[in-house]
Design a protein around this motif. Sequence first.
Motif, PDB file in Angstrom:
ATOM      1  N   PRO A  25      33.640  51.263   8.644  1.00 40.29           N
ATOM      2  CA  PRO A  25      32.656  50.661   7.229  1.00 40.29           C
ATOM      3  C   PRO A  25      32.037  51.737   6.763  1.00 40.29           C
ATOM      4  CG  PRO A  25      33.701  48.243   8.287  1.00 40.29           C
ATOM      5  CD  PRO A  25      34.179  49.739   8.888  1.00 40.29           C
ATOM      6  N   GLU A  29      31.381  53.587   3.409  1.00 40.53           N
ATOM      7  CA  GLU A  29      30.389  53.525   2.214  1.00 40.53           C
ATOM      8  C   GLU A  29      30.132  54.614   2.341  1.00 40.53           C
ATOM      9  OE1 GLU A  29      28.368  50.019   3.094  1.00 40.53           O
ATOM     10  OE2 GLU A  29      30.362  49.209   3.422  1.00 40.53           O
ATOM     11  N   LYS A  30      29.404  55.696   3.019  1.00 38.87           N
ATOM     12  CA  LYS A  30      28.823  56.750   3.019  1.00 38.87           C
ATOM     13  C   LYS A  30      29.416  57.606   1.403  1.00 38.87           C
ATOM     14  CE  LYS A  30      26.774  60.370   5.508  1.00 38.87           C
ATOM     15  NZ  LYS A  30      26.346  61.198   6.644  1.00 38.87           N
ATOM     16  N   LYS A  34      35.219  52.326  -1.024  1.00 38.17           N
ATOM     17  CA  LYS A  34      35.659  50.510  -0.118  1.00 38.17           C
ATOM     18  C   LYS A  34      37.131  50.360   0.271  1.00 38.17           C
ATOM     19  CE  LYS A  34      36.145  49.406  -5.265  1.00 38.17           C
ATOM     20  NZ  LYS A  34      35.660  48.120  -6.098  1.00 38.17           N
TER      21      LYS A  34
END
Length: 94
Positions: A25, A29-30, A34
Amino acid sequence: MPAYIIVEADIQDPVAYDEYKKNTPATVEKYGGKFVLRGNPVEALEGEWNHDRLVMLEFPDKKSAKDWYYSKEYQKAKEIRAQGSKAKFLLIEF
C-alpha cells in the motif's frame, strides 16, 4: 486520463502473500495510486474464474502506474509476492 492495473493472483504461500500485502500500500500511494478493489471471492457471472484473488489499482495516468510498477520500492514487494504467488498484471488506460 486514469489508468488501472488489474491483477489476477494465485496464492501458493498465504504467509508470504500476507507479507506482500503489508508492503504494497505505501508504494502504491507514493505514486498517486489507490486500491479500487482487492479481495476474494470473485463470482463469475459468465465464463470461468480460476484465480484466488482479484485486485484493481487506480492511478492518475499510465505513466504513474508504470512508474509504480517499475519502482525500486515496489520491486522489493514484488520479490516477496513472487515467493508466495503467481500473478498477471494488466494495465488499462481509461
